[in-house]
Design an enzyme around this catalytic site. Structure first.
Site, mmCIF file in Angstrom:
data_model
loop_
_atom_site.group_PDB
_atom_site.id
_atom_site.type_symbol
_atom_site.label_atom_id
_atom_site.label_comp_id
_atom_site.label_asym_id
_atom_site.label_seq_id
_atom_site.Cartn_x
_atom_site.Cartn_y
_atom_site.Cartn_z
ATOM 1 N N GLY A 55 -11.912 2.894 3.703
ATOM 2 C CA GLY A 55 -10.976 2.003 3.030
ATOM 3 C C GLY A 55 -10.017 2.735 2.101
ATOM 4 N N HIS A 56 -9.080 1.958 1.539
ATOM 5 C CA HIS A 56 -8.043 2.574 0.706
ATOM 6 C C HIS A 56 -8.620 3.116 -0.598
ATOM 7 C CE1 HIS A 56 -7.044 -1.709 -1.084
ATOM 8 N NE2 HIS A 56 -8.276 -1.331 -1.315
ATOM 9 N N ASN A 57 -7.999 4.220 -1.050
ATOM 10 C CA ASN A 57 -8.353 4.905 -2.303
ATOM 11 C C ASN A 57 -9.728 5.561 -2.283
ATOM 12 O OD1 ASN A 57 -5.906 3.945 -3.305
ATOM 13 N ND2 ASN A 57 -6.865 2.169 -4.271
ATOM 14 N N GLN A 72 0.864 -1.175 0.000
ATOM 15 C CA GLN A 72 0.000 0.000 0.000
ATOM 16 C C GLN A 72 0.907 1.234 0.000
ATOM 17 O OE1 GLN A 72 -3.794 -0.635 0.277
ATOM 18 N NE2 GLN A 72 -2.668 -2.336 -0.626
#
Length: 356
Positions: free
Chosen positions: A239-241, A198
């Site tokens: 969450g990511h992005n 990540q």
């Protein structure tokens, strides 16, 4: 605690006064416990009768309120909730932390600490981090390498701001929040799930508030972003992005899966969940415990799981509550129909299938 006259408070919130403008008030309280030295408020019509019975010295009311026989001074405003919130801050100003670095704090090589910064006991600032003027960092908090904090931020106890995270000006982060953690990214491999590095960042806009024990993942490749003035309640996961616009509101336990795009001014009730890679249009309102599995158009109001228009969801809930009664009615009708069929055939007659 400071004291103010009614006229002082009215001037600050643009209120019209009915009653004694020179009455002095020394506190704020709810309608049912307020005393003669307190200011109370009500905004909902259901509380009008309670307002008439209060012992408060003054009450903030909607402009349409017509007092009859009340003992308190009335301050009429456009928005009693907002006006009361502003006045509460006058009576309960936020304490200013003493500037300076506690002897137990640790500051890494190349870290830059601006003027009037307060670093509490056990704070760790890693190399290359920057902390803006007037920022307060609570005990046991970590500022990761290369992280950048704006001016006048407030970070509570045991917060983690991990490497290369950016916080805008006046960001408030409550105890135990984790910002810039790894996202949940894995691909199947011959030896099980293989972790995808990540390597994206996490950028938080100005005037954002992040509740206790929230977790905000860094991006897998691109940055996770949260827009200006957005507010997260406790225990929210991003969450990511994920890209969240400005002026959004998230109640507790909301979960946003990776790579979602959430427009400006959206609102989420508690425990709502959003599946990954979805777009939530600007101004959408998502009811508590809603499960969003498809894109949401701007301005939509949704509820239920899977999410559907709120009016439909409420109608379905009303119909479901009637199911036990409908079941019993159908059962009685079936029993009555069977008895009438038996009477129609008469004794000794057989039905079409040959049974008695």
């Amino acid at each position: 605690m400071p004291a103010y006259t009614v006229s002082d408070l009215a001037r600050r919130v643009g209120a019209d006064v009915l009653g004694d403008p020179d009455r002095r008030l020394s506190g704020v309280a709810s309608l049912d416990v307020a005393g003669p030295g307190d200011l109370a408020f009500f905004a909902r019509a259901a509380l009008r009768e309670a307002a008439h019975g209060t012992r408060a010295g003054a009450v903030l009311t909607p402009r349409g309120f017509e007092p009859r026989g009340v003992r308190f001074t009335v301050l009429k405003v456009d928005d009693p909730h907002l006006s009361f919130a502003r006045i509460v801050r006058l009576f309960h100003p936020e304490p200013e932390p003493p500037p300076g670095v506690h002897p137990s704090a640790r500051i890494g090589e190349g870290a830059r600490i601006d003027d009037a910064v307060s670093l509490g006991p056990g704070v760790v600032v890693e190399r290359g981090a920057r902390i803006g003027r007037g920022t307060w960092v609570g005990p046991g908090t970590l500022i990761g390498r290369g992280a950048r904090l704006g001016v006048d931020c407030r970070l509570g106890h045991a917060v983690s701001i991990l490497h290369d995270v950016e916080l805008g000006d006046r960001v408030r982060v409550h105890a135990g929040a984790r910002i810039g953690t790894d996202g949940f990214g894995y691909v199947p491999g011959p030896d099980g799930a293989y972790k995808v590095p990540q390597v994206g960042g996490c950028v938080i806009g100005a005037d954002v508030e992040i509740g206790a024990n929230c977790t905000i993942d860094r991006g897998a490749l691109d940055d996770t972003r949260i827009g200006d003035r957005t507010k997260l309640d406790n225990l929210v996961h991003v969450g990511h992005n994920v890209r969240i616009g400005s002026d959004c509101l998230f109640a507790a336990h909301v979960g946003i899966a990776g790579s979602c795009d959430i427009g400006d001014g959206t609102q989420f009730g508690g425990q709502a969940g959003v599946a990954g890679h979805l777009t939530i249009g600007a101004g959408a309102r998502i009811a508590g415990q809603t499960g969003v599995v498809r894109d949401v158009p701007p301005g939509a109001e949704l509820g239920g799981t899977p999410a559907r228009p709120q009016r439909s969801w409420l109608k379905e809930a009303a119909h479901l509550s009637r199911l036990p009664d409908l079941f019993h009615r159908v059962a009685r009708l079936e029993r009555g129909s069977g008895a009438r069929e038996g009477e129609r055939r008469g004794p000794g007659r057989r039905s079409d299938d040959g049974s008695a």
